[in-house]
Write a protein that holds these residues in place. Structure first.
Motif, PDB file in Angstrom:
ATOM      1  N   LEU A  64       0.803  -1.213   0.000  1.00  0.00           N
ATOM      2  CA  LEU A  64       0.000   0.000   0.000  1.00  0.00           C
ATOM      3  C   LEU A  64       0.844   1.275   0.000  1.00  0.00           C
ATOM      4  N   ILE A 150      -8.790  -1.682  -1.138  1.00  0.00           N
ATOM      5  CA  ILE A 150      -7.460  -2.273  -0.952  1.00  0.00           C
ATOM      6  C   ILE A 150      -7.312  -3.538  -1.796  1.00  0.00           C
ATOM      7  N   LEU A 182      -4.682   6.086  -2.232  1.00  0.00           N
ATOM      8  CA  LEU A 182      -3.715   5.018  -2.421  1.00  0.00           C
ATOM      9  C   LEU A 182      -2.851   5.330  -3.640  1.00  0.00           C
TER      10      LEU A 182
END
Length: 279
Positions: A64, A150, A182
């Motif tokens: 990430l 995610i 992100l």
């Protein structure tokens, strides 16, 4: 005169509705504002901890944290499910559309019916949608959205993800805001200030746990800010609508009185004319 009276009654009924909607929005705004302001404190604490943990493990390459430099862009767009909120939804949708560089390489996750409908009509690829969000969102919805984002990011469906929401400033002012979500970019360590933590079991594992929580907190805070902004915008819009209705009623009453006066004058003239004709 009969048509004017009917129009006055119609506007008065509408005014009752807009006044009631204003009062409901004002009541909801107070609670939503308290929740949004409370979440800011919690988010700032999480951000501070994350910054220190991330700086402690800068040599590690967490999925990430890695900027892949790709061109596949995702947007999480938060709007309302209903209208009657002034320019709330239009401003947010326009802000996101202006921020998009390449429509063909852009996908969206929409929260709210108005955003979904707007981008669907314009041919954007909508990966997922969340409708019917409660007036006071639960943290579980933020966890659900975060987990999906995610997962899509780690699967390289997105190379970058932006978050678009209305930032609450006051009941009169809401600011359309777009921030990078992100990859997560840690803030630089402040010079001359260092906080040492003891990490258990390790700093890497702590970071692996805290990163998803960090994303969840950002999304949850944005949901609360957006709801407070929605209620503020709706309260202002309904207040303006109520005032406009009153102005319209005043003008119609003036027109009614003029029409009645003209009718009375006409009747008097006819009576006088008739009396003169009988002489």
């Amino acid at each position: 005169m009969r048509d004017i009276k009917r129009r006055i009654r119609s506007v008065q009924n509408t005014q009752k509705i807009t006044r009631a909607m204003k009062m409901v929005a004002a009541a909801k705004l107070r609670r939503a504002q308290e929740r949004a302001e409370g979440a800011r404190t919690f988010f700032e604490a999480t951000r501070s901890i994350f910054k220190n943990v991330a700086n402690a493990v800068l040599d590690e390459t967490h999925p990430l944290l890695v900027d892949r430099g790709g061109k596949k862009v995702g947007y999480l767009v938060i709007t309302a499910d209903r209208g009657l909120a002034g320019g709330y939804n239009v401003k947010m949708n326009n802000e996101v559309e202006q921020h998009i560089e390449d429509k063909s390489k852009t996908s969206l996750i929409t929260v709210g019916r108005k955003g979904r409908d707007y981008f669907k009509r314009r041919g954007y690829n909508i990966v997922s949608e969340y409708l019917g969000i409660e007036d006071y969102p639960d943290f579980r919805i933020a966890k659900k959205i975060s987990a999906e984002l995610i997962q899509l990011y780690e699967a390289e469906v997105f190379d970058r993800v932006y978050l678009g929401y209305m930032r609450f400033q006051s009941a009169m002012t809401q600011i359309p805001t777009i921030i990078p979500l992100l990859p997560v970019v840690p803030e630089k360590k402040e010079e001359g200030r260092r906080i040492d933590y003891i990490y258990e079991p390790s700093a890497v594992e702590v970071l692996d746990w805290i990163l998803p929580r960090y994303v969840e907190n950002i999304i949850y805070s944005a949901l609360l800010e957006a709801k407070a902004s929605e209620f503020g915008a709706r309260m202002t819009a309904m207040d303006n609508a109520t005032e406009n209705a009153q102005e319209m009623i005043d003008n119609l009453i003036l027109s009614y009185n003029r029409a009645r006066q003209a009718a009375i004058t006409t009747e008097i003239s006819e009576i006088v004319g008739g009396a003169e004709a009988l002489k």
